[in-house]
Scaffold this motif. Structure first.
Motif, PDB file in Angstrom:
ATOM      1  N   THR A  82       0.834  -1.189   0.000  1.00  0.00           N
ATOM      2  CA  THR A  82       0.000   0.000   0.000  1.00  0.00           C
ATOM      3  C   THR A  82       0.876   1.247   0.000  1.00  0.00           C
ATOM      4  O   THR A  82       1.958   1.256   0.568  1.00  0.00           O
ATOM      5  N   ARG A  83       0.403   2.322  -0.660  1.00  0.00           N
ATOM      6  CA  ARG A  83       1.235   3.518  -0.847  1.00  0.00           C
ATOM      7  C   ARG A  83       0.611   4.738  -0.185  1.00  0.00           C
ATOM      8  O   ARG A  83      -0.601   4.797  -0.001  1.00  0.00           O
ATOM      9  N   ASP A  84       1.484   5.729   0.133  1.00  0.00           N
ATOM     10  CA  ASP A  84       0.980   7.009   0.633  1.00  0.00           C
ATOM     11  C   ASP A  84       0.747   7.949  -0.549  1.00  0.00           C
ATOM     12  O   ASP A  84       0.847   7.541  -1.713  1.00  0.00           O
ATOM     13  N   VAL A  85       0.437   9.215  -0.275  1.00  0.00           N
ATOM     14  CA  VAL A  85       0.092  10.151  -1.347  1.00  0.00           C
ATOM     15  C   VAL A  85       1.260  10.402  -2.297  1.00  0.00           C
ATOM     16  O   VAL A  85       1.060  10.809  -3.446  1.00  0.00           O
ATOM     17  N   ASN A  96      10.670  -3.157  -6.495  1.00  0.00           N
ATOM     18  CA  ASN A  96      10.760  -2.405  -7.750  1.00  0.00           C
ATOM     19  C   ASN A  96       9.683  -1.331  -7.891  1.00  0.00           C
ATOM     20  O   ASN A  96       9.674  -0.601  -8.886  1.00  0.00           O
ATOM     21  N   LEU A  97       8.780  -1.229  -6.918  1.00  0.00           N
ATOM     22  CA  LEU A  97       7.737  -0.212  -7.007  1.00  0.00           C
ATOM     23  C   LEU A  97       8.348   1.180  -6.910  1.00  0.00           C
ATOM     24  O   LEU A  97       9.230   1.428  -6.087  1.00  0.00           O
ATOM     25  N   ARG A  98       7.845   2.086  -7.729  1.00  0.00           N
ATOM     26  CA  ARG A  98       8.381   3.446  -7.778  1.00  0.00           C
ATOM     27  C   ARG A  98       7.369   4.447  -7.228  1.00  0.00           C
ATOM     28  O   ARG A  98       6.160   4.247  -7.343  1.00  0.00           O
ATOM     29  N   SER A  99       7.885   5.512  -6.642  1.00  0.00           N
ATOM     30  CA  SER A  99       7.029   6.579  -6.135  1.00  0.00           C
ATOM     31  C   SER A  99       6.514   7.424  -7.290  1.00  0.00           C
ATOM     32  O   SER A  99       6.798   7.156  -8.460  1.00  0.00           O
ATOM     33  N   GLU A 100       5.781   8.480  -6.970  1.00  0.00           N
ATOM     34  CA  GLU A 100       5.238   9.359  -8.000  1.00  0.00           C
ATOM     35  C   GLU A 100       6.347  10.027  -8.818  1.00  0.00           C
ATOM     36  O   GLU A 100       6.118  10.408  -9.972  1.00  0.00           O
ATOM     37  N   ILE A 101       7.530  10.178  -8.235  1.00  0.00           N
ATOM     38  CA  ILE A 101       8.623  10.816  -8.976  1.00  0.00           C
ATOM     39  C   ILE A 101       9.718   9.803  -9.339  1.00  0.00           C
ATOM     40  O   ILE A 101      10.854  10.180  -9.634  1.00  0.00           O
ATOM     41  N   GLY A 102       9.364   8.518  -9.302  1.00  0.00           N
ATOM     42  CA  GLY A 102      10.271   7.491  -9.797  1.00  0.00           C
ATOM     43  C   GLY A 102      11.252   6.905  -8.811  1.00  0.00           C
ATOM     44  O   GLY A 102      12.207   6.227  -9.218  1.00  0.00           O
ATOM     45  N   ALA A 153       5.679   0.941   2.459  1.00  0.00           N
ATOM     46  CA  ALA A 153       6.346   0.708   3.748  1.00  0.00           C
ATOM     47  C   ALA A 153       7.827   0.386   3.547  1.00  0.00           C
ATOM     48  O   ALA A 153       8.677   0.771   4.354  1.00  0.00           O
ATOM     49  N   LEU A 154       8.152  -0.280   2.436  1.00  0.00           N
ATOM     50  CA  LEU A 154       9.549  -0.628   2.155  1.00  0.00           C
ATOM     51  C   LEU A 154      10.374   0.636   1.867  1.00  0.00           C
ATOM     52  O   LEU A 154      11.543   0.719   2.267  1.00  0.00           O
ATOM     53  N   HIS A 155       9.789   1.600   1.182  1.00  0.00           N
ATOM     54  CA  HIS A 155      10.465   2.882   0.977  1.00  0.00           C
ATOM     55  C   HIS A 155      10.861   3.498   2.331  1.00  0.00           C
ATOM     56  O   HIS A 155      11.992   3.957   2.512  1.00  0.00           O
ATOM     57  N   TRP A 156       9.901   3.522   3.270  1.00  0.00           N
ATOM     58  CA  TRP A 156      10.148   4.149   4.565  1.00  0.00           C
ATOM     59  C   TRP A 156      11.175   3.361   5.381  1.00  0.00           C
ATOM     60  O   TRP A 156      12.009   3.949   6.075  1.00  0.00           O
ATOM     61  N   ALA A 157      11.123   2.030   5.304  1.00  0.00           N
ATOM     62  CA  ALA A 157      12.106   1.222   6.033  1.00  0.00           C
ATOM     63  C   ALA A 157      13.517   1.517   5.534  1.00  0.00           C
ATOM     64  O   ALA A 157      14.464   1.637   6.318  1.00  0.00           O
ATOM     65  N   PRO A 197      12.754   1.827  -3.515  1.00  0.00           N
ATOM     66  CA  PRO A 197      13.268   1.709  -2.141  1.00  0.00           C
ATOM     67  C   PRO A 197      14.787   1.825  -2.068  1.00  0.00           C
ATOM     68  O   PRO A 197      15.323   2.468  -1.166  1.00  0.00           O
ATOM     69  N   ALA A 198      15.490   1.230  -3.032  1.00  0.00           N
ATOM     70  CA  ALA A 198      16.958   1.298  -3.015  1.00  0.00           C
ATOM     71  C   ALA A 198      17.453   2.727  -3.201  1.00  0.00           C
ATOM     72  O   ALA A 198      18.449   3.142  -2.596  1.00  0.00           O
ATOM     73  N   SER A 199      16.747   3.524  -4.011  1.00  0.00           N
ATOM     74  CA  SER A 199      17.216   4.885  -4.305  1.00  0.00           C
ATOM     75  C   SER A 199      17.067   5.835  -3.121  1.00  0.00           C
ATOM     76  O   SER A 199      17.747   6.859  -3.061  1.00  0.00           O
ATOM     77  N   VAL A 200      16.174   5.504  -2.174  1.00  0.00           N
ATOM     78  CA  VAL A 200      16.014   6.364  -0.994  1.00  0.00           C
ATOM     79  C   VAL A 200      16.739   5.795   0.215  1.00  0.00           C
ATOM     80  O   VAL A 200      16.681   6.365   1.307  1.00  0.00           O
ATOM     81  N   CYS A 201      17.425   4.693   0.018  1.00  0.00           N
ATOM     82  CA  CYS A 201      18.137   4.041   1.119  1.00  0.00           C
ATOM     83  C   CYS A 201      19.348   4.878   1.533  1.00  0.00           C
ATOM     84  O   CYS A 201      20.077   5.401   0.684  1.00  0.00           O
ATOM     85  N   SER A 202      19.563   5.030   2.836  1.00  0.00           N
ATOM     86  CA  SER A 202      20.732   5.752   3.328  1.00  0.00           C
ATOM     87  C   SER A 202      22.010   5.043   2.872  1.00  0.00           C
ATOM     88  O   SER A 202      22.064   3.813   2.819  1.00  0.00           O
TER      89      SER A 202
END
Length: 271
Positions: free
Chosen positions: A55-58, A87-93, A63-67, A96-101
């Motif tokens: 499930t995604r936010d706006v 492999n799911l992408r946000s509204e701007i592409g 949840a994997l993005h946030w983790a 999860p790996a790309s937002v990982c610290s």
């Protein structure tokens, strides 16, 4: 009479669908919130109950993005186990790996390899890989409702939703405020930076729906994903336009009634 009964039945079915959609949305929000708090037990509890792991936010974050953003690799492993799509992408592409610290990117890549190689394996209990166990043993996480919970550096952020009030763009943007800097001034400066404002333009901060933020204590009581509006002082905006780039122009000062005026001998002309 037959037509009447059919119409009632259709309306009843539509109401049930709407209620189910609202319940699923709330469940998804709860899942992402528990991930942000690092509450692994709470996350697993919701997943066992059948909450959609993707499930995604706006903004399109799962949840994997946030983790990954927070650096919770044990929770990321748990989400992958329950079917999270890496492999799911946000509204701007964003993936999860790309937002990982950066310190955790290699760990996440190893998790994905481990997950892909064990898709056909069936495990009855949660068992994090060996390279995560040492990190987990040094991290203390209590229940989400325990206010004495110790925070790691990656948990030590308050996620807020901010926007400028009364504009043509109703959308919020999400920002992170360090919990070590939960002061009114820190929030002011963050709003200025993210919304491209200056301090002279801001009249007040409003916690929606109707609460004015005034003190540091007000900021410290905010919860994750609280919606905050920045109310602009139009008079100060006008004065700021007069001093663009530090050069005072010839524009007259806008009076409180919002009209410019020319004062002559015995009359005032409004235009």
């Amino acid at each position: 009479m037959v037509t009447y009964h059919i119409a009632v039945r259709v309306n009843s079915v539509n109401c049930c669908k709407m209620e189910r959609m609202l319940e699923e949305r709330k469940a998804g929000e709860s899942l992402r919130e528990r991930v942000c708090f690092g509450d692994r037990d709470g996350v697993e509890e919701l997943l066992i109950l059948g909450v959609d792991v993707n499930t995604r936010d706006v903004n399109g974050w799962t949840a994997l993005h946030w983790a990954c953003k927070k650096g919770y690799m044990d929770i990321a492993f748990l989400l992958l186990k329950y079917g999270a799509d890496k492999n799911l992408r946000s509204e701007i592409g964003e993936t999860p790996a790309s937002v990982c610290s950066k310190p955790f990117l290699s760990d996440f890549e190893r998790l994905c390899i481990l997950h892909d190689s064990s898709l056909h394996a069936v495990t009855s209990t949660y068992a994090p890989p060996d390279f995560l166990r040492a990190a987990n043993s040094s991290t203390i996480r209590n229940n989400i409702h325990d206010k004495s919970r110790l925070l790691t550096p990656f948990q030590d952020e308050l996620v807020l939703k901010i926007r400028v009030a009364n504009t043509s763009d109703p959308d919020f943007i999400e920002v992170d405020l360090p919990r070590s800097e939960l002061t009114y001034q820190a929030l002011l400066h963050l709003c200025c930076k993210e919304l491209d404002l200056n301090l002279q333009q801001i009249h007040k901060l409003r916690k929606l729906p109707n609460t004015k933020l005034r003190r540091d204590k007000d900021i410290q009581r905010l919860q994750n994903f609280q919606e905050v509006e920045v109310v602009i002082d139009t008079t100060n905006v006008y004065k700021n336009m007069q001093n663009t780039n530090g050069i005072t122009n010839s524009l007259p000062t806008l009076p409180a009634n919002g009209y410019q005026s020319i004062s002559k001998k015995d009359q005032t002309i409004l235009y």
